[in-house]
Design an enzyme around this catalytic site. Structure first.
Site, mmCIF file in Angstrom:
data_model
loop_
_atom_site.group_PDB
_atom_site.id
_atom_site.type_symbol
_atom_site.label_atom_id
_atom_site.label_comp_id
_atom_site.label_asym_id
_atom_site.label_seq_id
_atom_site.Cartn_x
_atom_site.Cartn_y
_atom_site.Cartn_z
ATOM 1 N N HIS A 38 4.152 -10.369 2.728
ATOM 2 C CA HIS A 38 3.149 -11.391 3.337
ATOM 3 C C HIS A 38 2.234 -11.895 2.209
ATOM 4 O O HIS A 38 1.283 -12.921 2.879
ATOM 5 C CB HIS A 38 2.347 -10.605 4.363
ATOM 6 C CG HIS A 38 1.323 -9.526 3.773
ATOM 7 N ND1 HIS A 38 -0.095 -10.131 3.930
ATOM 8 C CD2 HIS A 38 1.220 -8.386 3.412
ATOM 9 C CE1 HIS A 38 -0.985 -8.944 3.428
ATOM 10 N NE2 HIS A 38 -0.330 -8.005 3.068
ATOM 11 N N GLN A 42 0.011 -9.613 -6.067
ATOM 12 C CA GLN A 42 -0.679 -11.043 -6.007
ATOM 13 C C GLN A 42 0.066 -11.814 -7.121
ATOM 14 O O GLN A 42 -0.120 -13.289 -6.923
ATOM 15 C CB GLN A 42 -2.157 -10.905 -6.507
ATOM 16 C CG GLN A 42 -2.938 -10.480 -5.535
ATOM 17 C CD GLN A 42 -3.157 -11.173 -3.966
ATOM 18 O OE1 GLN A 42 -2.693 -12.345 -4.173
ATOM 19 N NE2 GLN A 42 -3.660 -10.536 -3.066
ATOM 20 N N THR A 80 0.867 -1.278 -0.022
ATOM 21 C CA THR A 80 0.018 -0.272 -0.140
ATOM 22 C C THR A 80 0.924 0.979 0.154
ATOM 23 O O THR A 80 0.874 2.181 -0.830
ATOM 24 C CB THR A 80 -0.882 -0.173 1.155
ATOM 25 O OG1 THR A 80 -1.726 -1.076 1.073
ATOM 26 C CG2 THR A 80 -1.859 1.174 1.307
ATOM 27 N N CYS A 117 -8.569 -5.621 2.215
ATOM 28 C CA CYS A 117 -8.356 -4.178 2.366
ATOM 29 C C CYS A 117 -9.772 -3.511 2.484
ATOM 30 O O CYS A 117 -10.053 -2.257 3.036
ATOM 31 C CB CYS A 117 -7.756 -3.440 1.500
ATOM 32 S SG CYS A 117 -5.778 -3.912 1.945
HETATM 33 N N1 PLP Z 1 -2.049 -4.682 -4.366
HETATM 34 C C1 PLP Z 1 -2.736 -6.019 -4.233
HETATM 35 C C2 PLP Z 1 -2.932 -6.322 -5.630
HETATM 36 C C3 PLP Z 1 -3.102 -6.414 -3.051
HETATM 37 O O1 PLP Z 1 -3.899 -7.885 -3.248
HETATM 38 C C4 PLP Z 1 -2.724 -6.188 -1.775
HETATM 39 C C5 PLP Z 1 -2.986 -6.567 -0.581
HETATM 40 O O2 PLP Z 1 -4.059 -7.480 -0.516
HETATM 41 C C6 PLP Z 1 -1.925 -4.850 -2.114
HETATM 42 C C7 PLP Z 1 -1.723 -4.221 -3.030
HETATM 43 C C8 PLP Z 1 -1.639 -4.261 -0.565
HETATM 44 O O3 PLP Z 1 -0.693 -5.082 -0.118
HETATM 45 P P1 PLP Z 1 -0.169 -4.489 1.699
HETATM 46 O O4 PLP Z 1 -1.111 -5.477 2.486
HETATM 47 O O5 PLP Z 1 1.092 -5.100 1.747
HETATM 48 O O6 PLP Z 1 -0.418 -3.312 1.639
#
Ligand code: PLP
Length: 401
Positions: free
Chosen positions: A208, A186, A79, A331
């Site tokens: 993660h 992903q 993010t 999210c």
């Molecule tokens: N981009 C995608 C495609 C995701 O699936 C995710 C998390 O679900 C993110 C960004 C955000 O990742 P993070 O949890 O490391 O902020």
């Protein structure tokens, strides 16, 4: 501690939300916490040892994505990486160029950032996608103009698993001198990634999602692509992202990346499990809608609409029997809004609210599929009986894995 009142069985089908840290990653992280606690910016040996740990991890991440290590920057999560790139690249080009083209199925961390920067004057246009979630390339080609400085398109979708032809998208963008940014979060660990072959200027990743720790992400910025400081302060990350590094998390990310080839070799197992699961589901519920495409899709991801059953209701029923699934992106799971991804591929609000996402992991086995099918079958049968008004007292039988 939450008291465990639910089924003894545990099936984790939400690996696109997060994955379990492997014992090897955990052990590397513990070792770093124990022995490499020096500040990586300090000039004496203790600090230099910590700095070496970070550079080793940078090499490991770079190897996993086909980049040079000096093109990899660590952050706290994807993010943050998505925010950093979209905001700083916009800052570099605006107002000389003022347009970004993206897709309507990006992760909320991209969608919300685009919404934010559009309020600052950047024009953001969304290229439509087809029913599979695939970007309409002809439309994209027509949309890119002299004012476009960035095309932003994820490599693999988190909700439905669609894999985009980013290589082709890059070719279209380059003809018109636009840069390309791809959220590859992903995709890493699920399909082979080579940022050089994709031709992208920027890409983002998160530990993660591939059995590494939470709290660490990375971005790739091609050596010749413009970049400017995002978090100001010290000179860490080449001055692009100040702040003392989370050494143990970074080391865990590097260790997780060592497993990428092995993880990808698992996809044939998941292909078989996915096909079997879908085939059996169609028998159990003939009106089920499969929202994930059959081709060019992550083999671990299945998005399904159960007409007449809300995703919340189904998730709770499955959770009661020890099965963890989700409704779309983790999210935005608390927002209760119908998924923007499902709406973009043509589902109605109602259909989107009757959809769940199942995402297999590295350790998903046939027995987990079999058990889930058994639970779903019983749940659907009970629901049908309730709906037809027949009062039947079911013996409370414990389903077993
Ligand atoms: N981009 C995608 C495609 C995701 O699936 C995710 C998390 O679900 C993110 C960004 C955000 O990742 P993070 O949890 O490391 O902020």
């Amino acid at each position: 501690m939450i008291k465990q009142l639910l089924s003894k069985n545990r099936v984790y089908f939400d690996n696109n939300a997060t994955t379990k840290v492997t014992p090897k990653v955990r052990s590397v992280m513990n070792q770093v916490l124990k022995s490499y606690w020096g500040n990586p910016s300090s000039g004496y040996a203790k600090g230099k040892m910590s700095a070496q740990i970070i550079e080793k991890a940078r090499e490991q991440v770079a190897t996993a994505i086909g980049a040079h290590s000096h093109e990899v920057y660590f952050s706290s999560c994807a993010t943050e990486s998505n925010n950093a790139l979209l905001k700083t690249v916009s800052n570099i080009f605006y107002p000389e160029k003022n347009k970004i083209i993206s897709t309507p199925i990006e992760h909320p961390s991209v969608m919300s950032t685009l919404e934010y920067i559009s309020k600052l004057g950047i024009e953001v246009q969304y290229c439509p996608v087809d029913k599979s979630g695939r970007v309409l390339l002809k439309d994209l080609e027509d949309m890119i103009d002299d004012k476009t400085f960035l095309v932003c398109c994820m490599l693999a979708n988190n909700e439905i698993g669609t894999i985009q032809d980013v290589k082709k998208i890059t070719k279209l963008a380059k003809v018109k001198n636009a840069l390309v940014f791809s959220d590859c979060v992903q995709a890493l660990g699920k399909i082979p990634i080579n940022v050089k072959e994709l031709g992208v200027d920027y890409a983002t990743f998160s530990a993660h999602k591939l059995y590494g720790p939470k709290g660490v992400g990375a971005w790739y910025s091609r050596i010749s692509s413009p970049l400017e400081s995002y978090i100001h302060g010290g000179h860490q990350e080449e001055g692009m992202r100040a702040g003392t590094e989370s050494i143990h998390n970074i080391a865990g990310f590097g260790e997780a990346c060592k497993q990428v080839k092995k993880l990808i070799s698992n996809t044939s197992k998941n292909t078989f499990l996915k096909k079997h699961f879908i085939d059996e589901l169609k028998v159990i519920k003939s009106d089920i809608i499969i929202n994930s495409p059959m081709d060019n899709c992550l083999t671990n991801t299945i998005n399904l609409t159960f007409p007449g059953i809300t995703s919340g209701e189904l998730m709770r029923a499955l959770d009661y029997q020890g099965i963890a699934v989700s409704a779309g992106s983790a999210c935005s799971s608390s927002s209760n809004k119908p998924s923007h991804v499902l709406k973009a591929i043509g589902l109605t609000d109602k259909e989107a609210q009757e959809s769940i996402r199942i995402s297999f992991g590295n350790d998903t086995k046939y027995k987990h599929i079999k058990y889930t099918l058994k639970v779903l079958k019983q749940y659907l049968e009970e629901k049908k009986r309730e709906e037809t008004g027949t009062v039947i007292k079911l013996k409370s039988q414990e389903l077993r894995l």
